[in-house]
Design an enzyme around this catalytic site. Structure first.
Site, PDB file in Angstrom:
ATOM      1  N   ASP A  56      88.575 -75.949  17.076  1.00  0.00           N
ATOM      2  CA  ASP A  56      87.217 -75.537  16.717  1.00  0.00           C
ATOM      3  C   ASP A  56      86.839 -76.001  15.312  1.00  0.00           C
ATOM      4  OD1 ASP A  56      84.715 -74.058  17.030  1.00  0.00           O
ATOM      5  OD2 ASP A  56      85.590 -72.663  15.575  1.00  0.00           O
ATOM      6  N   MET A  77     103.527 -62.550  26.327  1.00  0.00           N
ATOM      7  CA  MET A  77     102.108 -62.896  26.411  1.00  0.00           C
ATOM      8  C   MET A  77     101.446 -62.855  25.041  1.00  0.00           C
ATOM      9  SD  MET A  77     101.812 -63.891  29.403  1.00  0.00           S
ATOM     10  CE  MET A  77     100.106 -64.355  29.143  1.00  0.00           C
ATOM     11  N   GLU A  78     101.879 -61.938  24.192  1.00  0.00           N
ATOM     12  CA  GLU A  78     101.320 -61.854  22.844  1.00  0.00           C
ATOM     13  C   GLU A  78     101.681 -63.089  22.027  1.00  0.00           C
ATOM     14  OE1 GLU A  78     100.867 -58.066  24.700  1.00  0.00           O
ATOM     15  OE2 GLU A  78     102.602 -59.391  24.604  1.00  0.00           O
TER      16      GLU A  78
END
Length: 158
Positions: free
Chosen positions: A125, A110-111
């Site tokens: 972004d 997950m990391e």
């Protein structure tokens, strides 16, 4: 069997108290597709917000360290290594690879996935003002080492 559900089907954090501490490593990737002009701007270092790869790399590392704050039921881990690499792929893609390591009682998949995902989101972004059509794709686990379930390596489909 879903290990995050108890016998009544309620979510809970898996108890890893009795698991052995072993070396664990996971590698994940993500890709960001964009206009060729956007990638050229990034590679040439001409983005007005600065070095896109450097910012995305730091964002990915920070995200790996904060995974348990973002993913419910994910254990907080003492990571011993996080490496995020970004590179241009072809004329319209950034390829991101994230590798996480530790000696611990639970895996770091997950990391690694979070690091790759947040690095990709950071690119989006920073570049959205010039390219709103970017696509984040192929966020996936490439390899996992260690732990009870052993070694996993993604097999490419022919």
């Amino acid at each position: 069997m879903l290990t995050h559900l108890d016998s009544q089907g309620r979510a809970h954090m898996v108890d890893v108290t009795d698991k052995a501490t072993t070396f664990r490593e996971a590698t994940a990737e993500a890709r960001v597709r964009m206009l060729p002009a956007t990638l050229q701007m990034i590679v040439a270092g001409e983005h007005p917000k600065g070095d896109v790869f450097a910012v995305a790399r730091i964002a990915g590392i920070q995200a790996a360290k904060k995974t348990s704050d973002l993913i419910p039921l994910c254990h907080p881990l003492m990571l011993t290594g996080v490496k995020v690499e970004l590179s241009a792929e072809g004329d319209d893609c950034v390829h991101i690879t994230a590798r996480c390591k530790l000696s611990g009682q639970t895996g770091v998949e997950m990391e690694a996935l979070t690091a790759a995902s947040v690095a990709a989101l950071t690119i989006y972004d920073m570049c959205k003002a010039v390219d709103r059509g970017m696509v984040i794709e192929q966020v996936r686990l490439l390899e996992k080492l260690g732990g009870k379930s052993g070694h996993y390596k993604l097999e490419e489909q022919a």
